[in-house]
Design a protein around this motif. Structure first.
Motif, PDB file in Angstrom:
ATOM      1  N   TYR A  69      -5.457   7.809  10.895  1.00 53.25           N
ATOM      2  CA  TYR A  69      -5.205   8.276   9.523  1.00 53.25           C
ATOM      3  C   TYR A  69      -4.580   7.172   8.676  1.00 53.25           C
ATOM      4  O   TYR A  69      -5.016   6.896   7.546  1.00 53.25           O
ATOM      5  N   ILE A  70      -3.557   6.510   9.216  1.00 55.79           N
ATOM      6  CA  ILE A  70      -2.883   5.423   8.495  1.00 55.79           C
ATOM      7  C   ILE A  70      -3.824   4.226   8.357  1.00 55.79           C
ATOM      8  O   ILE A  70      -3.846   3.545   7.326  1.00 55.79           O
ATOM      9  N   GLU A  71      -4.624   3.991   9.394  1.00 57.22           N
ATOM     10  CA  GLU A  71      -5.539   2.844   9.366  1.00 57.22           C
ATOM     11  C   GLU A  71      -6.550   2.959   8.230  1.00 57.22           C
ATOM     12  O   GLU A  71      -6.970   1.939   7.665  1.00 57.22           O
ATOM     13  N   GLU A  72      -6.932   4.184   7.864  1.00 56.34           N
ATOM     14  CA  GLU A  72      -7.845   4.352   6.732  1.00 56.34           C
ATOM     15  C   GLU A  72      -7.251   3.749   5.463  1.00 56.34           C
ATOM     16  O   GLU A  72      -7.926   3.025   4.723  1.00 56.34           O
ATOM     17  N   PHE A  73      -5.986   4.044   5.204  1.00 60.60           N
ATOM     18  CA  PHE A  73      -5.323   3.516   4.015  1.00 60.60           C
ATOM     19  C   PHE A  73      -5.096   2.004   4.149  1.00 60.60           C
ATOM     20  O   PHE A  73      -5.300   1.263   3.190  1.00 60.60           O
ATOM     21  N   ARG A  74      -4.655   1.574   5.330  1.00 56.88           N
ATOM     22  CA  ARG A  74      -4.381   0.154   5.537  1.00 56.88           C
ATOM     23  C   ARG A  74      -5.647  -0.678   5.395  1.00 56.88           C
ATOM     24  O   ARG A  74      -5.670  -1.724   4.741  1.00 56.88           O
ATOM     25  N   PHE A  75      -6.741  -0.210   6.022  1.00 58.61           N
ATOM     26  CA  PHE A  75      -8.006  -0.940   5.998  1.00 58.61           C
ATOM     27  C   PHE A  75      -8.561  -1.049   4.570  1.00 58.61           C
ATOM     28  O   PHE A  75      -9.007  -2.128   4.137  1.00 58.61           O
ATOM     29  N   PRO A 123      -2.176  14.359   6.681  1.00 56.87           N
ATOM     30  CA  PRO A 123      -1.360  14.660   5.496  1.00 56.87           C
ATOM     31  C   PRO A 123      -0.142  15.497   5.853  1.00 56.87           C
ATOM     32  O   PRO A 123      -0.102  16.184   6.872  1.00 56.87           O
ATOM     33  N   GLY A 124       0.860  15.403   4.968  1.00 55.33           N
ATOM     34  CA  GLY A 124       2.079  16.188   5.169  1.00 55.33           C
ATOM     35  C   GLY A 124       3.287  15.336   5.488  1.00 55.33           C
ATOM     36  O   GLY A 124       4.407  15.859   5.568  1.00 55.33           O
ATOM     37  N   PHE A 125       3.105  14.038   5.654  1.00 57.75           N
ATOM     38  CA  PHE A 125       4.211  13.152   6.002  1.00 57.75           C
ATOM     39  C   PHE A 125       4.166  11.892   5.125  1.00 57.75           C
ATOM     40  O   PHE A 125       3.108  11.476   4.657  1.00 57.75           O
ATOM     41  N   ASP A 126       5.332  11.301   4.943  1.00 57.41           N
ATOM     42  CA  ASP A 126       5.424  10.044   4.196  1.00 57.41           C
ATOM     43  C   ASP A 126       5.156   8.863   5.137  1.00 57.41           C
ATOM     44  O   ASP A 126       5.399   8.953   6.349  1.00 57.41           O
ATOM     45  N   ILE A 128       4.726  -0.478  -0.349  1.00 58.79           N
ATOM     46  CA  ILE A 128       4.128   0.700  -0.975  1.00 58.79           C
ATOM     47  C   ILE A 128       4.513   1.942  -0.180  1.00 58.79           C
ATOM     48  O   ILE A 128       4.129   2.081   0.984  1.00 58.79           O
ATOM     49  N   GLU A 129       5.290   2.817  -0.802  1.00 58.42           N
ATOM     50  CA  GLU A 129       5.693   4.069  -0.168  1.00 58.42           C
ATOM     51  C   GLU A 129       4.723   5.177  -0.581  1.00 58.42           C
ATOM     52  O   GLU A 129       4.555   5.453  -1.773  1.00 58.42           O
ATOM     53  N   PHE A 130       4.100   5.802   0.396  1.00 62.57           N
ATOM     54  CA  PHE A 130       3.209   6.936   0.156  1.00 62.57           C
ATOM     55  C   PHE A 130       4.031   8.216   0.336  1.00 62.57           C
ATOM     56  O   PHE A 130       4.375   8.580   1.469  1.00 62.57           O
ATOM     57  N   LYS A 131       4.350   8.876  -0.767  1.00 65.44           N
ATOM     58  CA  LYS A 131       5.173  10.087  -0.738  1.00 65.44           C
ATOM     59  C   LYS A 131       4.252  11.303  -0.815  1.00 65.44           C
ATOM     60  O   LYS A 131       3.722  11.625  -1.887  1.00 65.44           O
ATOM     61  N   ASP A 132       4.067  11.980   0.300  1.00 64.27           N
ATOM     62  CA  ASP A 132       3.091  13.067   0.377  1.00 64.27           C
ATOM     63  C   ASP A 132       3.500  14.281  -0.449  1.00 64.27           C
ATOM     64  O   ASP A 132       2.695  14.832  -1.196  1.00 64.27           O
ATOM     65  N   GLU A 133       4.755  14.688  -0.323  1.00 60.66           N
ATOM     66  CA  GLU A 133       5.197  15.900  -1.025  1.00 60.66           C
ATOM     67  C   GLU A 133       5.112  15.726  -2.542  1.00 60.66           C
ATOM     68  O   GLU A 133       4.710  16.638  -3.264  1.00 60.66           O
ATOM     69  N   GLU A 134       5.478  14.543  -3.038  1.00 66.13           N
ATOM     70  CA  GLU A 134       5.446  14.284  -4.473  1.00 66.13           C
ATOM     71  C   GLU A 134       4.072  13.815  -4.937  1.00 66.13           C
ATOM     72  O   GLU A 134       3.838  13.682  -6.134  1.00 66.13           O
TER      73      GLU A 134
END
Length: 306
Positions: free
Chosen positions: A123-129, A161-164, A192-198
């Motif tokens: 999941y994180i690798e999708e964003f990183r890649f 999803p659901g976590f920062d 870069i902070e990915f804030k899921d709730e916000e």
């Protein structure tokens, strides 16, 4: 006092080591090997030098984010604290490999595949890649000798999803030309902070430029700039595009501000270096320098032509 050293007292080995480390760590970009040769010649003690070098070189390499080619020529690894696995092993996220570094020689000696626990979740690798691909295009277009890497700094085990979580973009570029008496480097780090709730992204950047000119002199530039911006949490591809645009804009603005500073040097910095009142006790007419004629003054003083 008894513990005070007299001016002629010999420095201890520990003191010599700390002084040697200071010079090595504070060497200008791309010049630590030159400084190392001079430090070794001054110390005349291999044991003290090697002890200082083993501590100074890793710190220098990480702070300058040097780039080293992988032994199998599959890519490059940036030596930074974000990819550090242990004191001489560094992760290259793009190739999913771990490189072993000889810090003092500044070479990569071997490489191995990264273990699963050393890599982020799919999941994180999708964003990183996605971000790595966009930033790489930007760096290739902007910096002639630039390299970049994207690391997962926090939350690499997040499965959905659901976590920062947080990723870090590292950009490093160097242009060394010692034969022309100048070296320079660009370093920027973007958290870069990915804030899921916000459903928001917080982008924090720190840019640093270093330059050294040493032809018949010694002039150094060390400039830093920090910035912060927020945007919306989107899909991996859309987030990557938005983040890269933010990085591009802030870095372009910072470079433009540096160029303006260079143009203003004669009227600001260089003027401040002069005496406010010269020996004549008369203010220098900066607004009309043409009224000063050295040749005319000399002719008058010597009585030439009378």
């Amino acid at each position: 006092m008894a513990d005070e050293q007299s001016p002629d007292s010999e420095l201890s080995d520990d003191q010599k080591k700390e002084i040697a480390k200071w010079f090595l760590i504070n060497a200008p970009a791309g010049e630590i090997q030159y400084v190392a040769k001079d430090v070794m010649a001054i110390l005349k003690d291999d044991d003290i030098y090697h002890s200082a070098a083993l501590e100074a070189f890793p710190e220098y390499n990480k702070s300058h984010m040097i780039c080293l080619e992988l032994p199998d020529r599959s890519g490059d690894v940036i030596v930074s604290s974000f990819g550090e696995i242990d004191k001489n092993k560094y992760l290259d996220p793009r190739t999913a490999q771990v490189a072993t570094i000889d810090h003092v020689k500044q070479v990569c000696t071997e490489v191995r595949p990264a273990a699963d626990e050393e890599l982020p979740s799919p999941y994180i690798e999708e964003f990183r890649f996605a971000l790595d691909a966009e930033v790489m295009k930007y760096v290739n277009d902007t910096y002639p000798k630039g390299v970049c890497s994207v690391y997962c700094a926090n939350g690499k085990d997040v499965e959905g999803p659901g976590f920062d979580f947080e990723v870090v973009v590292v950009i490093s570029a160097a242009r060394n030309s010692p034969q022309n008496f100048c070296n320079g480097s660009w370093r920027s780090v973007w958290n870069i902070e990915f804030k899921d709730e916000e459903q928001s992204l917080v982008v924090r950047g720190k840019m640093q430029v270093g330059a050294h000119y040493f032809e018949e002199g010694n002039v150094q530039l060390d400039s830093q700039h920090e910035c912060k911006e927020s945007t919306l949490f989107q899909s991996p591809e859309d987030s990557a595009t938005t983040i890269t645009n933010i990085i591009c804009r802030h870095e372009t603005e910072y470079l433009a501000s540096l160029e303006v500073s260079y143009l203003n040097l004669p009227d600001t910095t260089f003027k401040d270096l002069r005496r406010k009142l010269p020996v004549t006790r008369t203010l220098f007419p900066w607004h009309n320098t043409r009224q000063i004629s050295l040749a005319r003054d000399i002719t008058k003083e010597l009585g030439i032509g009378n």
